[in-house]
Scaffold this motif. Structure first.
Motif, PDB file in Angstrom:
ATOM      1  N   ALA A 199      -1.079   5.252 -19.227  1.00 40.89           N
ATOM      2  CA  ALA A 199       0.330   5.314 -18.545  1.00 40.89           C
ATOM      3  C   ALA A 199       1.213   5.179 -19.976  1.00 40.89           C
ATOM      4  O   ALA A 199       2.294   5.697 -19.861  1.00 40.89           O
ATOM      5  CB  ALA A 199       0.207   3.981 -17.770  1.00 40.89           C
ATOM      6  N   SER A 200       0.950   4.158 -20.670  1.00 40.80           N
ATOM      7  CA  SER A 200       1.934   3.963 -21.881  1.00 40.80           C
ATOM      8  C   SER A 200       2.101   5.102 -22.771  1.00 40.80           C
ATOM      9  O   SER A 200       3.035   5.534 -23.317  1.00 40.80           O
ATOM     10  CB  SER A 200       1.259   2.828 -22.716  1.00 40.80           C
ATOM     11  OG  SER A 200       2.054   2.513 -23.981  1.00 40.80           O
ATOM     12  N   THR A 201       0.997   6.212 -22.789  1.00 43.76           N
ATOM     13  CA  THR A 201       1.008   7.333 -23.716  1.00 43.76           C
ATOM     14  C   THR A 201       1.793   8.365 -23.015  1.00 43.76           C
ATOM     15  O   THR A 201       2.587   9.283 -24.004  1.00 43.76           O
ATOM     16  CB  THR A 201      -0.474   7.652 -24.296  1.00 43.76           C
ATOM     17  OG1 THR A 201      -1.195   6.490 -24.604  1.00 43.76           O
ATOM     18  CG2 THR A 201      -0.511   8.874 -24.875  1.00 43.76           C
ATOM     19  N   PHE A 202       1.446   8.522 -21.889  1.00 37.15           N
ATOM     20  CA  PHE A 202       1.943   9.711 -21.356  1.00 37.15           C
ATOM     21  C   PHE A 202       3.125   9.671 -20.102  1.00 37.15           C
ATOM     22  O   PHE A 202       3.500  10.665 -19.648  1.00 37.15           O
ATOM     23  CB  PHE A 202       0.800  10.650 -20.622  1.00 37.15           C
ATOM     24  CG  PHE A 202      -0.245  10.921 -21.541  1.00 37.15           C
ATOM     25  CD1 PHE A 202       0.106  12.109 -22.108  1.00 37.15           C
ATOM     26  CD2 PHE A 202      -1.353  10.324 -21.742  1.00 37.15           C
ATOM     27  CE1 PHE A 202      -0.808  12.504 -23.120  1.00 37.15           C
ATOM     28  CE2 PHE A 202      -2.308  10.530 -22.438  1.00 37.15           C
ATOM     29  CZ  PHE A 202      -2.188  11.754 -23.276  1.00 37.15           C
ATOM     30  N   LEU A 203       3.497   8.339 -19.813  1.00 40.66           N
ATOM     31  CA  LEU A 203       4.723   8.255 -18.875  1.00 40.66           C
ATOM     32  C   LEU A 203       5.954   7.615 -19.581  1.00 40.66           C
ATOM     33  O   LEU A 203       5.763   6.914 -20.935  1.00 40.66           O
ATOM     34  CB  LEU A 203       4.314   7.089 -17.895  1.00 40.66           C
ATOM     35  CG  LEU A 203       3.106   7.396 -16.831  1.00 40.66           C
ATOM     36  CD1 LEU A 203       2.978   6.283 -15.889  1.00 40.66           C
ATOM     37  CD2 LEU A 203       3.404   8.730 -16.216  1.00 40.66           C
ATOM     38  N   GLY A 204       7.232   7.947 -19.148  1.00 38.38           N
ATOM     39  CA  GLY A 204       8.303   7.417 -19.734  1.00 38.38           C
ATOM     40  C   GLY A 204       8.761   6.403 -18.995  1.00 38.38           C
ATOM     41  O   GLY A 204       7.873   5.487 -18.503  1.00 38.38           O
ATOM     42  N   PRO A 205       9.628   5.572 -19.615  1.00 34.71           N
ATOM     43  CA  PRO A 205      10.104   4.066 -19.274  1.00 34.71           C
ATOM     44  C   PRO A 205      10.048   3.867 -17.489  1.00 34.71           C
ATOM     45  O   PRO A 205       9.571   3.106 -17.106  1.00 34.71           O
ATOM     46  CB  PRO A 205      11.402   3.825 -19.980  1.00 34.71           C
ATOM     47  CG  PRO A 205      11.402   4.754 -21.039  1.00 34.71           C
ATOM     48  CD  PRO A 205      10.621   5.958 -20.411  1.00 34.71           C
TER      49      PRO A 205
ATOM     50  N   ILE B  30       2.331   9.512 -10.230  1.00 35.32           N
ATOM     51  CA  ILE B  30       1.697   9.245 -11.741  1.00 35.32           C
ATOM     52  C   ILE B  30       0.629  10.061 -12.253  1.00 35.32           C
ATOM     53  O   ILE B  30       0.601  10.707 -13.296  1.00 35.32           O
ATOM     54  CB  ILE B  30       1.254   7.720 -12.005  1.00 35.32           C
ATOM     55  CG1 ILE B  30       2.539   6.798 -11.594  1.00 35.32           C
ATOM     56  CG2 ILE B  30       0.678   7.432 -12.957  1.00 35.32           C
ATOM     57  CD1 ILE B  30       2.346   5.375 -11.706  1.00 35.32           C
ATOM     58  N   ILE B  31      -0.331  10.307 -11.252  1.00 33.96           N
ATOM     59  CA  ILE B  31      -1.685  11.153 -11.900  1.00 33.96           C
ATOM     60  C   ILE B  31      -1.271  12.469 -12.061  1.00 33.96           C
ATOM     61  O   ILE B  31      -1.468  12.991 -13.123  1.00 33.96           O
ATOM     62  CB  ILE B  31      -2.442  11.154 -10.672  1.00 33.96           C
ATOM     63  CG1 ILE B  31      -3.202   9.607 -10.148  1.00 33.96           C
ATOM     64  CG2 ILE B  31      -3.655  11.939 -11.103  1.00 33.96           C
ATOM     65  CD1 ILE B  31      -3.508   8.820 -11.323  1.00 33.96           C
ATOM     66  N   PRO B  32      -0.188  13.279 -11.343  1.00 41.31           N
ATOM     67  CA  PRO B  32       0.051  14.540 -11.776  1.00 41.31           C
ATOM     68  C   PRO B  32       0.791  14.775 -12.988  1.00 41.31           C
ATOM     69  O   PRO B  32       0.614  15.402 -13.955  1.00 41.31           O
ATOM     70  CB  PRO B  32       1.002  15.042 -10.335  1.00 41.31           C
ATOM     71  CG  PRO B  32       0.399  14.326  -9.055  1.00 41.31           C
ATOM     72  CD  PRO B  32       0.083  13.016  -9.993  1.00 41.31           C
ATOM     73  N   VAL B  33       1.664  13.652 -13.240  1.00 42.76           N
ATOM     74  CA  VAL B  33       2.615  13.586 -14.536  1.00 42.76           C
ATOM     75  C   VAL B  33       1.780  13.315 -15.514  1.00 42.76           C
ATOM     76  O   VAL B  33       2.106  14.000 -16.551  1.00 42.76           O
ATOM     77  CB  VAL B  33       3.674  12.405 -14.092  1.00 42.76           C
ATOM     78  CG1 VAL B  33       4.345  12.129 -15.474  1.00 42.76           C
ATOM     79  CG2 VAL B  33       4.763  12.814 -13.341  1.00 42.76           C
TER      80      VAL B  33
ATOM     81  N   VAL C  94       0.754  -1.208   0.059  1.00 45.37           N
ATOM     82  CA  VAL C  94       0.027   0.021   0.018  1.00 45.37           C
ATOM     83  C   VAL C  94       0.992   1.236  -0.169  1.00 45.37           C
ATOM     84  O   VAL C  94       0.323   2.061  -0.611  1.00 45.37           O
ATOM     85  CB  VAL C  94      -1.037  -0.094   1.017  1.00 45.37           C
ATOM     86  CG1 VAL C  94      -0.338   0.438   2.225  1.00 45.37           C
ATOM     87  CG2 VAL C  94      -2.254   0.853   0.664  1.00 45.37           C
ATOM     88  N   VAL C  95       2.079   1.039   0.535  1.00 47.66           N
ATOM     89  CA  VAL C  95       2.941   2.334   0.718  1.00 47.66           C
ATOM     90  C   VAL C  95       3.422   2.720  -0.925  1.00 47.66           C
ATOM     91  O   VAL C  95       3.660   3.622  -1.157  1.00 47.66           O
ATOM     92  CB  VAL C  95       4.052   2.287   1.483  1.00 47.66           C
ATOM     93  CG1 VAL C  95       5.168   3.209   1.307  1.00 47.66           C
ATOM     94  CG2 VAL C  95       3.592   2.066   2.916  1.00 47.66           C
ATOM     95  N   ALA C  96       3.829   1.509  -1.653  1.00 46.97           N
ATOM     96  CA  ALA C  96       4.144   1.327  -2.941  1.00 46.97           C
ATOM     97  C   ALA C  96       2.972   2.126  -3.823  1.00 46.97           C
ATOM     98  O   ALA C  96       3.358   3.192  -4.430  1.00 46.97           O
ATOM     99  CB  ALA C  96       4.859   0.251  -3.397  1.00 46.97           C
ATOM    100  N   MET C  97       1.680   1.559  -3.602  1.00 47.41           N
ATOM    101  CA  MET C  97       0.668   2.073  -4.188  1.00 47.41           C
ATOM    102  C   MET C  97       0.463   3.355  -4.112  1.00 47.41           C
ATOM    103  O   MET C  97       0.142   4.413  -5.219  1.00 47.41           O
ATOM    104  CB  MET C  97      -0.553   1.196  -3.871  1.00 47.41           C
ATOM    105  CG  MET C  97      -0.811  -0.003  -4.733  1.00 47.41           C
ATOM    106  SD  MET C  97      -2.298  -0.900  -4.423  1.00 47.41           S
ATOM    107  CE  MET C  97      -2.051  -1.301  -2.806  1.00 47.41           C
ATOM    108  N   LEU C  98       0.320   3.984  -2.898  1.00 50.99           N
ATOM    109  CA  LEU C  98      -0.114   5.329  -2.792  1.00 50.99           C
ATOM    110  C   LEU C  98       1.101   6.191  -3.199  1.00 50.99           C
ATOM    111  O   LEU C  98       0.730   7.142  -3.649  1.00 50.99           O
ATOM    112  CB  LEU C  98      -0.295   5.697  -1.118  1.00 50.99           C
ATOM    113  CG  LEU C  98      -1.368   4.819  -0.520  1.00 50.99           C
ATOM    114  CD1 LEU C  98      -1.573   5.056   0.751  1.00 50.99           C
ATOM    115  CD2 LEU C  98      -2.575   5.617  -1.188  1.00 50.99           C
ATOM    116  N   GLY C  99       2.336   5.797  -3.070  1.00 51.72           N
ATOM    117  CA  GLY C  99       3.300   6.400  -3.670  1.00 51.72           C
ATOM    118  C   GLY C  99       3.401   6.638  -5.104  1.00 51.72           C
ATOM    119  O   GLY C  99       3.501   7.956  -5.522  1.00 51.72           O
ATOM    120  N   ALA C 100       3.060   5.558  -5.621  1.00 53.68           N
ATOM    121  CA  ALA C 100       2.917   5.741  -7.186  1.00 53.68           C
ATOM    122  C   ALA C 100       1.891   6.503  -7.658  1.00 53.68           C
ATOM    123  O   ALA C 100       1.757   7.175  -8.741  1.00 53.68           O
ATOM    124  CB  ALA C 100       2.773   4.252  -7.774  1.00 53.68           C
ATOM    125  N   VAL C 101       0.605   6.704  -7.065  1.00 46.68           N
ATOM    126  CA  VAL C 101      -0.481   7.399  -7.482  1.00 46.68           C
ATOM    127  C   VAL C 101      -0.011   8.890  -7.216  1.00 46.68           C
ATOM    128  O   VAL C 101      -0.521   9.570  -8.037  1.00 46.68           O
ATOM    129  CB  VAL C 101      -1.768   7.086  -6.455  1.00 46.68           C
ATOM    130  CG1 VAL C 101      -2.805   8.079  -6.685  1.00 46.68           C
ATOM    131  CG2 VAL C 101      -1.961   5.749  -6.794  1.00 46.68           C
TER     132      VAL C 101
END
Length: 566
Positions: free
Chosen positions: A315-321, A203-206, A193-200
């Motif tokens: 995610a694939s469209t707007f995120l880098g590798p 990722i969402i703002p990016v 859950v720490v990993a999930m919340l950190g990713a959210v």
């Protein structure tokens, strides 16, 4: 609409490295907290004294699964700006509504392992097996759904196939859950859950700013219908919000993965745990759902016409590798945290309800219980892999199980508060509700004319029941009766005549109404005067000679790990 985008894929070695790090890390955590001499009660509920940090994280992680992320985004894409709110907010509030009932359940059954086990002590075998059976089916379907989501994600974002993806996910989850059971599930949930919340949070703002930022909403407004652009959309409420309110309350009360955490957390921490999980779930799922809203504003068509592809497509469209790798771990963490909960729930049901109560007749051997639990996990994983390999459409089965739990809500809750509820009333009310629900939900007969009006009236009763049950936990019986009656009367003029057109909502409300009316009618005149103290006497620890189970908490991870090998 823009043309369908091709998915950017991570390299095979990158995906292998990410999966090895994720599942290797969770397996290491599970190994550190494991014991050479495992405890059957610890395997099922971690000794009934899990601390706040671990409990809140585990409750949040279990409620957040890959399908809930995908569904929130689909809701945003389908219903517009209010879609994720209807999905995430009501789901979060259902976690909140659990805790007052949970306090009562723990009071009368402090050492319980499953909710069905309590129903056996309260009523007998039929109600126990009805609740246990629905949970076995429900957890197996949930497990299958998570494997499918993981396999599809790996197939979309890597060179590996769907079949390879589901095998890796299944093996990873089983390996770290098998030895320590529920204890491994809750401890790894914390990290997940720490990993999930950190990713959210990242990722969402990016994605938002990469997609155009605030200008996206001004330029893409033409892509929305009037209902999609209306925050108070009636279409969104009737198709998404209202059915979800009814369904999630049913899942909250009937689901063993939730009950297991209720029985595991320290009794004095129940409220604190569920309030925290409410906030964590709501923020995460509403945030993820905004990816669907952004896709709607951008005019993006879901790849292959499948809205479940929206999240990986965005995610694939707007995120880098790098961030795409973070996204992959976020989804894998979400589905793994729920899959391990399903395995732990299934094993507990087989250990306590099937073996402990019905085969061993309350004289269970703890070592045999552990063997039953671990074999159950292996068999459940194999079965879920079989179903997932065919990429079966499990929506109808999920609806079926959700309806069964809806039919169980009033009889289960009433059984913890009202001493007049009988086993016969419990069983008949649930079966009758299910018998009416199935033809309504699957439209086996036309709902035109008088038939539709009849079911609208029954649904109005269901509205009153749902509102009354929600109120009862917080405000008591008198307030619940008043709020339920006022809610039903207020809704009647607006819903009678058209509500039957919304079969998902109608089916759920009918299940609530039928089970409540029949259970009440059969119990109110009964001469039974059940003594709730008997439940505490009938349910206790199986491993009475085992070593003391250490408290699990985020601040006590080291202490738990130090118990390894003792």
């Amino acid at each position: 609409m823009t043309p369908e985008a091709e998915f950017y894929q991570l390299s095979g070695w990158t995906v292998i490295l990410l999966l090895v790090l994720f599942y290797g890390g969770t397996l290491l955590m599970s190994t550190l907290i494991g014991k050479k001499k495992e405890n059957a009660d610890g395997y099922m509920t971690a000794g009934n004294k899990v601390g706040f940090g671990i409990s809140a994280a585990s409750m949040t992680a279990t409620w957040i699964w890959a399908s809930s992320m995908y569904a929130s985004a689909t809701s945003g894409y389908t219903y517009g700006i209010s879609g994720p709110i209807h999905y995430g907010l009501w789901g979060a509030l259902m976690i909140l509504f659990i805790y007052p009932f949970g306090k009562r359940i723990r009071k009368v059954a402090p050492k319980a392992h499953t909710l069905a086990e309590v129903m056996h002590a309260r009523h007998g075998r039929s109600s126990q097996l009805m609740l246990a059976g629905s949970n076995v089916v429900g957890s197996l379907i949930s497990l299958t759904s998570n494997f499918i989501a993981g396999g599809a994600l790996i197939a979309l974002l890597s060179p590996f196939s769907f079949s390879q993806g589901i095998i890796v996910i299944a093996a990873g989850v089983l390996l770290y859950t098998l030895w320590s059971g529920f204890r491994a599930s809750v401890m790894t949930d914390f990290a997940q859950v720490v990993a999930m919340l950190g990713a959210v949070v990242v990722i969402i703002p990016v994605v938002f700013f990469s997609a155009g930022g605030p200008d996206m909403f001004a330029q893409g407004a033409a892509n929305l219908t009037p209902q999609q652009s209306n925050f108070f959309s009636s279409d969104a409420f009737l198709n998404q919000g209202a059915p979800y309110i009814a369904a999630v309350l049913a899942y909250a009360i009937g689901n063993q993965t939730i009950a297991q955490r209720l029985f595991a957390v320290r009794e004095d921490l129940i409220k604190k745990t569920f309030v925290t999980a409410t906030i964590g779930y709501g923020a995460t799922i509403i945030g993820i759902g905004m990816l669907g809203v952004m896709a709607l504003y951008l005019g993006i068509s879901p790849s292959g016409g499948d809205t479940n592809n929206l999240i990986p497509q965005m995610a694939s469209t707007f995120l880098g590798p790098i961030l795409l790798g973070v996204f992959l771990i976020m989804i894998i963490g979400a589905l793994s945290s729920t899959a391990d909960s399903d395995l732990a729930a299934l094993s507990s049901i087989m250990m306590a309800d099937v073996y402990g109560q019905n085969i061993a007749k309350g004289k269970a051997n703890p070592k045999t219980m552990l063997m039953v639990g671990r074999i159950s996990m292996i068999v459940a994983t194999a079965a879920a892999l079989y179903f997932a390999s065919g990429q079966m459409n499990i929506l109808d089965l999920l609806v079926f199980v959700g309806a069964l739990w809806g039919a169980l809500v009033f009889p289960v809750i009433a059984s913890f508060y009202w001493n007049k509820v009988t086993n016969k009333a419990f069983t008949v009310s649930v079966l009758a509700a299910l018998a009416v629900f199935i033809p309504v939900r699957f439209e086996w007969f036309p709902m035109d004319g008088a038939t539709g009006i009849v079911f609208d009236v029954v649904s109005v009763v269901g509205i009153g029941v749902v509102l009354g049950l929600m109120s009862f936990g917080f405000f008591g019986l008198k307030a619940a009766r008043i709020i339920g009656a006022i809610g039903a009367l207020a809704a009647a003029p607006f819903v009678i005549g058209f509500l039957h057109d919304y079969t998902v909502l109608t089916g759920s409300l009918v299940a609530y109404a039928i089970s409540t009316v029949i259970c009440y009618a059969m119990s109110v005149r009964s001469k039974q005067d059940f003594d709730f103290a008997l439940i505490k006497q009938r349910i206790g620890d199986y491993d009475t000679d085992a070593e003391t189970e250490p408290q699990l908490d985020a601040t006590a991870t080291g202490a738990a790990a130090s118990g390894a090998g003792k």
